[in-house]
Design an enzyme around this catalytic site. Structure first.
Site, PDB file in Angstrom:
ATOM      1  N   SER A   1       0.843  -1.190   0.000  1.00  0.00           N
ATOM      2  CA  SER A   1       0.000   0.000   0.000  1.00  0.00           C
ATOM      3  C   SER A   1       0.884   1.247   0.000  1.00  0.00           C
ATOM      4  O   SER A   1       2.065   1.160  -0.337  1.00  0.00           O
ATOM      5  CB  SER A   1      -0.935  -0.029   1.215  1.00  0.00           C
ATOM      6  OG  SER A   1      -1.925   0.959   1.103  1.00  0.00           O
ATOM      7  N   ASN A   2       0.336   2.380   0.361  1.00  0.00           N
ATOM      8  CA  ASN A   2       1.114   3.624   0.415  1.00  0.00           C
ATOM      9  C   ASN A   2       0.605   4.491   1.557  1.00  0.00           C
ATOM     10  O   ASN A   2      -0.324   4.114   2.262  1.00  0.00           O
ATOM     11  CB  ASN A   2       1.041   4.357  -0.935  1.00  0.00           C
ATOM     12  CG  ASN A   2      -0.389   4.687  -1.309  1.00  0.00           C
ATOM     13  OD1 ASN A   2      -1.067   5.436  -0.615  1.00  0.00           O
ATOM     14  ND2 ASN A   2      -0.879   4.081  -2.391  1.00  0.00           N
TER      15      ASN A   2
END
Ligand code: CTP
Length: 211
Positions: free
Chosen positions: A21-22
């Protein structure tokens, strides 16, 4: 106006307990949704996993992966007048999604990643003349040049470019600064301010200035 807004990160599963993810917090997209509701528009908010509360009057569609966000956005695109892609969609996902937990071994591990759909680029190819398509560009360098390139490549009406990698702006911060660029070449600098105020300014610009 019917306004479709995306927000937050996506999560791309590696196995049942891990994902890629980020750092997107969703704050900018949620601020845009709140402002659009306050201006009296019909808002659909397609959101990746975040901890924020959505505006009550918006229709909330929760998604996890880039593929789910693609389906959620494409199926609602034709009914939208303004589309703002503020989500930080993962550009890559693990090629194999393991159904059982990956067990460690002594050596290194190589993950093979494959591209996800570029939702915004896809929307650009389907855009009608009466629709307004707005993208975001998060850049650490060459802000204006990189953003302008994305605006042209993805057939956008507006792009909101902001710097990431500094504590007072971008991703998790409560404040942000942005440069809003139109298809025609208008360049509007919005100075550092709270994301809620920035959201209102961005909406005012894209709704009052012809791109
Ligand atoms: N976007 C999208 N689908 C993706 C990736 C991004 O719709 N799979 C959208 C984002 O919501 C944002 C814009 O595209 O509006 C960002 O453009 P992108 O080219 O992905 O920029 P970066 O993520 O900054 O990536 P890079 O600079 O590596 O090209």
């Amino acid at each position: 106006m019917r306004v479709l807004i995306t927000a937050g990160p996506t999560r791309e599963p590696i196995d049942p307990v891990r994902f890629i993810s980020n750092h997107s917090s969703g704050k900018m997209g949620y601020a845009l949704a709140k402002s659009a509701v306050a201006m009296g528009h019909d808002v659909i908010l397609v959101s990746g996993p975040v901890t924020l509360s959505p505006p009550e009057q918006a229709e909330l569609v929760r998604v996890q992966t880039a593929a789910e966000m693609t389906d959620a956005v494409l199926s609602r695109y034709d009914n939208a007048d303004i589309i703002i892609m503020a989500a930080a969609v993962a550009d890559y996902r693990p090629k194999d999604h393991l159904s059982q937990k990956l067990k460690k071994s002594d050596g290194d591990l190589t993950l093979v990643l494959e591209r996800t759909t570029d939702i915004l680029a896809e929307l650009g190819t389907r855009k009608r003349a009466d629709q307004c398509l707005v993208g975001f560009a998060a850049e650490t360098e060459n802000l204006r040049e990189n953003a302008q390139g994305k605006l042209t490549r993805k057939n956008l009406d507006w792009i909101v470019a902001n710097r990431v990698g500094q504590a007072d702006r971008g991703f998790a911060a409560d404040t942000n600064a942005a440069t809003v660029i139109s298809r025609r070449g208008d360049v509007i600098d919005l100075p550092l301010t709270r994301k809620t105020d920035l959201a209102r300014e961005i909406l005012k610009i894209i709704m009052s200035v012809a791109p």
